[in-house]
Scaffold this active site. Structure first.
Site, short mmCIF file in Angstrom:
data_model
loop_
_atom_site.label_atom_id
_atom_site.label_comp_id
_atom_site.label_asym_id
_atom_site.label_seq_id
_atom_site.Cartn_x
_atom_site.Cartn_y
_atom_site.Cartn_z
N PRO A 34 0.81 -1.22 0.00
CA PRO A 34 0.00 0.00 0.00
C PRO A 34 0.84 1.26 0.00
CG PRO A 34 -0.01 -1.03 2.16
CD PRO A 34 0.66 -2.00 1.24
N GLN A 35 0.64 2.07 -1.01
CA GLN A 35 1.32 3.34 -1.14
C GLN A 35 0.31 4.43 -1.47
OE1 GLN A 35 4.82 3.15 -3.78
NE2 GLN A 35 4.65 0.92 -3.72
N GLU A 36 0.76 5.66 -1.38
CA GLU A 36 -0.09 6.80 -1.72
C GLU A 36 0.12 7.12 -3.20
OE1 GLU A 36 -0.84 11.09 0.43
OE2 GLU A 36 0.12 9.48 1.59
N GLN A 39 -0.92 10.77 -5.15
CA GLN A 39 -0.52 12.08 -4.66
C GLN A 39 0.37 12.84 -5.64
OE1 GLN A 39 2.32 12.11 -1.38
NE2 GLN A 39 2.97 10.03 -1.85
#
EC number: 2.8.2.37
Length: 267
Positions: A34-36, A39
């Site tokens: 899980p990463q952003e 953005q």
């Protein structure tokens, strides 16, 4: 009988505790990477910079505390290549995908998804589905104490350290500013209201996690998310990350709460 494997998307606002959750899920080795992902601005290839968070603010006492803008490098990936990167980067070998989305990133996600072929529909929910591949389990992380959240954000903006502990020298140079904290409080409240309105509009009932509950019951909450995405809850790890707030943060929170009524600032 094995359960269906499902992707998940953590929905949050900055400094809400979402990193604590996703890093704990990542540590299981079975819950995606899980990463952003959403953005990064195509114009710079970077996440929003401090001055971009304060766009429209003309108070020099705030602006002088912020790093200058970095031009970055524009992102020239095609929409399909971008989607493939998101899908492959967020997936563990068992096929589980994980990611994180902040409300301020939803417009950009929809703009990028609009350029994809074979859309399933319009709007944010369709954009999420078309980028990830199918409907994820929605996990909503929020922080009821928005003053503490804003203080944490303001310190991170100045130190440019968003996880872990900043360099002591740079951290010591961070300056309290009631106006800056107030600006962030308004931003965070608007974002959180955006999520709640969207849930109501779409009839979404996410896994709802308040930061104080997350902090005190991390392993149990990670286990519940693992169960929801078809993974073994017993793989939930013991707590990993340390609390970033310290005595200085607590002092800033107390000071802001004392000053805000007199200055007419939000709390």
């Amino acid at each position: 009988m094995s359960r269906a494997v499902r992707p998940y998307l953590v929905l949050a606002t900055q400094r809400s505790g979402s990193t604590l959750l996703v890093e704990s899920l990542r540590a299981t080795g079975c819950a995606g990477e899980p990463q952003e992902f959403f953005q990064y601005l195509p114009s710079t290839g970077m996440a929003p910079q401090p001055r971009e968070w304060f766009a429209g603010v003309d108070d020099d006492t705030i602006l002088q505390l912020l790093d200058p803008l970095d031009p970055g490098t524009p992102d020239t990936a095609t929409p399909v290549a971008w989607r493939e990167h998101v899908r492959t980067s967020g997936r563990t070998p068992n096929g589980v995908w994980g990611g994180k989305l902040m409300w301020n990133q939803t417009a950009l996600l929809q703009q990028r998804a609009a350029q994809l072929p074979d859309r399933s529909g319009d709007g944010l929910r369709a954009a999420i589905r078309d980028v990830i591949g199918n409907e994820p389990v929605f996990v909503h992380v929020h922080r009821p104490d928005v003053v503490s959240q804003a203080v944490s954000f303001w310190r991170a903006v100045q130190t440019q350290v968003w996880r872990g502990h900043p360099d002591p020298k740079r951290d010591s140079q961070a300056v309290y500013h009631a106006g800056a904290i107030a600006h962030i409080i308004r931003n965070l409240r608007d974002q959180e209201n955006g999520w709640r309105a969207w849930f109501a509009e779409e009839g979404i009932d996410p896994i709802d996690i308040a930061y104080p509950v997350l902090w005190r019951n991390l392993t149990a909450i990670v286990a519940s998310v693992l169960d929801a995405i078809g993974q073994d809850p017993k793989l939930a790890p013991a707590p990993m990350l340390e609390r970033q707030a310290n005595q200085r943060s607590d002092e800033w929170v107390d000071r802001y709460r004392a000053e805000a009524p007199r200055l007419g600032l939000p709390t």
